[in-house]
Design an enzyme around this catalytic site. Structure first.
Site, mmCIF file in Angstrom:
data_model
loop_
_atom_site.group_PDB
_atom_site.id
_atom_site.type_symbol
_atom_site.label_atom_id
_atom_site.label_comp_id
_atom_site.label_asym_id
_atom_site.label_seq_id
_atom_site.Cartn_x
_atom_site.Cartn_y
_atom_site.Cartn_z
ATOM 1 N N ASP A 11 1.212 -2.351 -0.473
ATOM 2 C CA ASP A 11 1.816 -3.599 -0.009
ATOM 3 C C ASP A 11 1.291 -4.639 -0.980
ATOM 4 O O ASP A 11 0.113 -5.008 -0.916
ATOM 5 C CB ASP A 11 1.374 -3.929 1.415
ATOM 6 C CG ASP A 11 2.110 -5.159 1.926
ATOM 7 O OD1 ASP A 11 2.148 -6.164 1.193
ATOM 8 O OD2 ASP A 11 2.658 -5.116 3.028
ATOM 9 N N HIS A 12 2.136 -5.069 -1.911
ATOM 10 C CA HIS A 12 1.575 -5.841 -3.026
ATOM 11 C C HIS A 12 0.995 -7.191 -2.578
ATOM 12 O O HIS A 12 0.217 -7.798 -3.293
ATOM 13 C CB HIS A 12 2.581 -5.990 -4.170
ATOM 14 C CG HIS A 12 3.650 -7.017 -3.945
ATOM 15 N ND1 HIS A 12 4.751 -6.778 -3.183
ATOM 16 C CD2 HIS A 12 3.785 -8.279 -4.387
ATOM 17 C CE1 HIS A 12 5.517 -7.852 -3.174
ATOM 18 N NE2 HIS A 12 4.957 -8.782 -3.894
ATOM 19 N N HIS A 36 4.660 -7.373 4.369
ATOM 20 C CA HIS A 36 3.889 -8.482 3.783
ATOM 21 C C HIS A 36 3.438 -9.525 4.815
ATOM 22 O O HIS A 36 2.291 -9.936 4.847
ATOM 23 C CB HIS A 36 4.716 -9.206 2.720
ATOM 24 C CG HIS A 36 5.318 -8.298 1.693
ATOM 25 N ND1 HIS A 36 4.677 -7.172 1.249
ATOM 26 C CD2 HIS A 36 6.495 -8.341 1.012
ATOM 27 C CE1 HIS A 36 5.437 -6.566 0.345
ATOM 28 N NE2 HIS A 36 6.543 -7.251 0.192
ATOM 29 N N LYS A 51 -2.766 -9.645 -3.754
ATOM 30 C CA LYS A 51 -2.790 -11.045 -4.218
ATOM 31 C C LYS A 51 -4.185 -11.614 -3.964
ATOM 32 O O LYS A 51 -4.734 -11.466 -2.867
ATOM 33 C CB LYS A 51 -1.736 -11.876 -3.488
ATOM 34 C CG LYS A 51 -0.301 -11.510 -3.880
ATOM 35 C CD LYS A 51 0.691 -12.448 -3.243
ATOM 36 C CE LYS A 51 2.118 -11.919 -3.360
ATOM 37 N NZ LYS A 51 2.778 -12.202 -4.608
ATOM 38 N N ARG A 103 14.467 11.587 -14.807
ATOM 39 C CA ARG A 103 15.509 12.583 -15.042
ATOM 40 C C ARG A 103 16.232 12.435 -16.378
ATOM 41 O O ARG A 103 16.826 13.368 -16.868
ATOM 42 C CB ARG A 103 16.516 12.541 -13.894
ATOM 43 C CG ARG A 103 15.896 13.065 -12.626
ATOM 44 C CD ARG A 103 16.760 12.871 -11.439
ATOM 45 N NE ARG A 103 16.947 11.457 -11.145
ATOM 46 C CZ ARG A 103 17.630 11.003 -10.110
ATOM 47 N NH1 ARG A 103 18.216 11.840 -9.303
ATOM 48 N NH2 ARG A 103 17.724 9.713 -9.899
HETATM 49 C C1 BG6 Z 1 9.355 -7.534 -2.177
HETATM 50 C C2 BG6 Z 1 10.674 -7.719 -1.476
HETATM 51 O O1 BG6 Z 1 8.560 -6.605 -1.498
HETATM 52 O O2 BG6 Z 1 8.675 -8.787 -2.242
HETATM 53 C C3 BG6 Z 1 11.514 -8.771 -2.179
HETATM 54 O O3 BG6 Z 1 11.359 -6.489 -1.458
HETATM 55 C C4 BG6 Z 1 10.743 -10.051 -2.353
HETATM 56 O O4 BG6 Z 1 12.727 -9.019 -1.475
HETATM 57 C C5 BG6 Z 1 9.378 -9.794 -2.964
HETATM 58 O O5 BG6 Z 1 11.503 -10.903 -3.192
HETATM 59 C C6 BG6 Z 1 8.540 -11.041 -2.933
HETATM 60 O O6 BG6 Z 1 7.340 -10.817 -3.618
HETATM 61 P P1 BG6 Z 1 6.548 -12.037 -4.254
HETATM 62 O O7 BG6 Z 1 5.281 -11.422 -4.745
HETATM 63 O O8 BG6 Z 1 7.422 -12.596 -5.337
HETATM 64 O O9 BG6 Z 1 6.343 -13.034 -3.152
#
Ligand code: BG6
Length: 513
Positions: free
Chosen positions: A197-198, A261, A202, A61
């Site tokens: 979902d990161h 996660h 990994k 924006r």
């Molecule tokens: C995020 C959470 O999805 O993952 C955070 O919102 C958290 O609170 C983070 O700190 C942790 O990710 P990683 O990859 O550092 O373990």
């Protein structure tokens, strides 16, 4: 004898080939774009995996020119890029970055975006493939979807595709997640929807399936006959830095980490082998695990199997830390948990009676995520009457981060004439064995979305089933007349006593990290 088919064979050869496309990031001026998305794209370019016909458009924006946007991203990339920042490389990568100013609800802004994308397609041959990345706050998802539909941007043309990537949080309970799913799926097919979902990106999380299903050593023992229990720990040594308190206080550890996660790690450990590695086969097996979780209904079941806590003032690594309720942007009366420990059961034949203990918390002594599989002690050790056998079990530890690797603890005879038995560790470290750093999770996930591979993304039913389970715990905490207590732990400790007591009641203890 013919060899069993190796499910990984096809994919060993398979390159994740990103297809030419334009990536549009909604909410492009935010932290995620600066810290994760742009550094990930830059590193994909450095590795030579970015298709030449690629463009990225930041949609936000604020008023900004391409040049200003690029300069801001350049600064961020220099700070956050995994493989360093090379000015020349950046210069050529930055040519593909553009900025588009619009309100999220302004249909004309989307029509103008459509015009811009068409122009790129002509100029660069980005062939009308479009990847829309929702990095804005979720309350804007509805508007963005509606306007994309109105501007006709949600449909692929011919064999050209349009996909959407949704950042977390994906809802805050089942109701809101369902609503988001409906909104997103009105606009994009489920097959074109990529929920991030990161943790799934990994390297070490991806290796869980390989460890289990490509080695014949583990699978026969991977069940309640041989496994005593499993622990999953996700410890963080940070609190609410960077103004995170505002969001976190509306979420809490259960919603922020467990629903997504930690459940993803749990499903990878507990799932049955998929029939093949297609996205749906893998996700079918994962969702079965979540559906097989024994529900925790009512304050009594929750009180016995879940511990929640907040940190009080303390110190981490010798640095003083304030308590959770004193953190910036956190309600001083907050009832939000920043630590949670759960005792879970997966009610399947394989896991009958095996507890899965999960814990996650902020302001713990260190940052470490690991899964430990604790095997049963042998029923009888022939020399046990003549020598001391240490009270130790075979333990397989999968270190998700940092110091990524796998170790196995076994008992061995100490060299010498006498029979002394002691535990030793066989250890594998990614860094030594492969001699190169693993890609960042976002690199892998962006590449997969560009390649059309949804295996490492959460499917709609996975997300909804996970929320269904979590909602019951939240309900017992917040709606019951006599809710389970909120415990406390000093910052820099390993969590509240109640979490140790929960395991002690089962005759077990948390693994020391
Ligand atoms: C995020 C959470 O999805 O993952 C955070 O919102 C958290 O609170 C983070 O700190 C942790 O990710 P990683 O990859 O550092 O373990």
């Amino acid at each position: 004898m013919p060899e069993l088919e190796n499910p990984f064979q096809d994919t060993q050869m398979q390159q994740h080939r990103a297809q030419p496309c334009t990536l549009v990031i909604f909410g492009a001026t935010g932290d995620l774009t600066h810290r994760k998305l742009i550094p990930a794209l830059y590193n994909i370019a450095v590795s030579g995996d970015l298709p030449p016909q690629f463009k990225v458009v930041g949609f936000a924006r604020r008023e900004k020119t391409d040049e200003v946007f690029r300069a801001e991203l350049c600064e961020a990339n220099a700070k956050h890029s995994r493989q360093g920042h090379n000015e020349q490389m950046w210069g050529s990568f930055a040519q593909s970055i553009h900025y588009h100013r619009s309100e999220f609800e302004d249909v004309d802004g989307y029509r103008a975006l459509a015009g811009l994308l068409d122009a790129f397609d002509k100029e660069r041959g980005t062939v009308a493939n479009r990847l829309f990345y929702l990095a804005s706050a979720p309350e804007y998802f509805d508007q963005i979807m509606e306007q994309l539909r109105k501007a006709g941007l949600n449909n692929g043309i011919g064999d050209r595709w349009a996909r959407v990537v949704c950042e977390k949080p994906f809802g805050k309970d089942l109701k809101t997640a369902r609503h988001l799913n409906e909104v997103v799926n009105e606009t994009f097919d489920e097959g074109d929807t990529y929920r991030i979902d990161h943790y799934l990106g990994k390297e070490t999380a991806q290796n869980i399936m390989v460890l289990r299903f490509a080695n014949s050593l583990f699978e026969p023992n991977w069940n309640s006959r041989y496994i005593d229990h499993v622990q999953i720990t996700c410890a963080e040594n940070l609190g609410m830095e960077g103004g995170r308190g505002g969001y976190y206080d509306t979420a809490g550890a259960l919603r922020d980490m467990v629903q997504n996660h930690l459940f993803q790690l749990l499903t990878l450990v507990a799932m049955e082998p998929p029939t093949d590695l297609s996205a749906d086969s893998v996700r079918d097996e994962k969702v079965k695990v979540i559906r097989a979780l024994r529900r925790l209904t009512g304050p009594e079941a929750v009180g016995q199997n879940v511990v929640r806590a907040q940190y009080t003032a303390g110190s981490v690594d010798g640095v003083p830390r304030v308590g959770y309720r004193q953190e910036e942007r956190v309600n001083p009366e907050s009832r939000t948990e920043c630590y949670v420990a759960l005792r879970l059961f997966v009610d399947t034949w394989r896991w009958q009676g095996v507890p899965f203990y999960i814990r996650v918390g902020k302001q713990l002594p260190k940052k470490a995520t690991e899964i430990s599989v604790h095997f049963k002690k042998p029923p009888q050790v022939p020399f046990a009457t003549s020598v001391m056998i240490p009270d130790s079990e075979n333990t397989l530890v999968i270190r998700i981060q940092p110091d990524e690797g796998i170790s196995l603890r076994i008992l061995c005879k100490q060299p010498g004439q006498a029979l002394f038995v002691q535990p030793v560790k066989m250890d594998f470290h990614y860094s030594n064995s492969f001699g190169k750093a693993s890609p960042e999770a976002y690199e892998r996930l962006l590449l997969d979305a560009m390649a059309g591979d949804a295996t490492l993304f959460a499917r709609r039913d996975e997300v909804e089933n996970a929320w269904r389970f979590i909602d019951e715990i939240e309900k017992a905490w917040h709606e019951s007349p006599s809710p389970p207590p909120m415990c406390e732990y000093p910052a820099g400790s390993w969590g509240p006593k109640a979490a140790d007591e929960m395991l002690a009641r089962d005759g077990r203890e948390w693994r020391r990290l």
